[in-house]
Design a protein around this motif. Structure first.
Motif, mmCIF file in Angstrom:
data_model
loop_
_atom_site.group_PDB
_atom_site.id
_atom_site.type_symbol
_atom_site.label_atom_id
_atom_site.label_comp_id
_atom_site.label_asym_id
_atom_site.label_seq_id
_atom_site.Cartn_x
_atom_site.Cartn_y
_atom_site.Cartn_z
ATOM 1 N N ARG A 72 -32.183 -17.841 43.268
ATOM 2 C CA ARG A 72 -31.450 -16.703 43.825
ATOM 3 C C ARG A 72 -31.426 -16.733 45.345
ATOM 4 O O ARG A 72 -30.427 -16.393 45.959
ATOM 5 N N ARG A 82 -31.615 -10.297 49.107
ATOM 6 C CA ARG A 82 -32.048 -10.462 47.705
ATOM 7 C C ARG A 82 -31.674 -9.233 46.887
ATOM 8 O O ARG A 82 -31.328 -9.353 45.706
ATOM 9 N N ILE A 85 -28.030 -9.632 45.987
ATOM 10 C CA ILE A 85 -27.906 -10.653 44.949
ATOM 11 C C ILE A 85 -28.278 -10.065 43.597
ATOM 12 O O ILE A 85 -27.582 -10.265 42.600
ATOM 13 N N SER A 86 -29.356 -9.294 43.568
ATOM 14 C CA SER A 86 -29.792 -8.652 42.335
ATOM 15 C C SER A 86 -28.732 -7.684 41.816
ATOM 16 O O SER A 86 -28.452 -7.641 40.615
#
Length: 127
Positions: A72, A82, A85-86
């Motif tokens: 990721r 992050r 992205i999640s």
């Protein structure tokens, strides 16, 4: 086998059997020409009766990550934090056009795979 339009599943199976028989036919021979015609007919039948749809953007992205051994964190330059992205991978947020451009340009993910909308999420609270 006489060449004819493929209209039924029986015709389709017979054409596949004949293609298998002719598979090693040389180009520009009667059998090679027959193989060429049959594969064209089978392709048309499959396009109509067994269409393959592109995966949605998240499924395509997950496949790309897994198949290329990425993590990721490798998406941060294209998508952002992050957390972002999640959100994308959990279908809480859609990819933006800018993200799609970066994913295509930097990770060579075909843009047409990323443009397709993600599957809609439905939770009990949304109904």
């Amino acid at each position: 086998m006489k060449i004819k339009p493929i209209k039924t599943n029986k015709d389709y199976k017979a054409a596949l059997k004949e293609i298998e028989r002719l598979f090693n036919a040389k180009l520009n021979t009667p059998n090679g020409d027959k193989l060429d015609i049959l594969t064209t007919l089978v392709h048309g039948y499959e396009e109509e009766h067994y269409p393959i749809d592109f995966p949605d953007a998240v499924d395509a992205l997950n496949y790309w990550i897994e198949s290329r051994g990425l993590e990721r964190k490798d998406l941060e330059a294209c998508i952002g934090t992050r957390a972002r992205i999640s959100e994308i991978l959990n279908r809480k947020r859609e990819l933006t056009l800018n993200m799609i451009r970066k994913l295509h340009g930097e990770l060579y993910i075909p843009a047409e795979l990323l443009i397709k909308k993600s599957k809609q999420r439905h939770t009990k609270s949304e109904k």
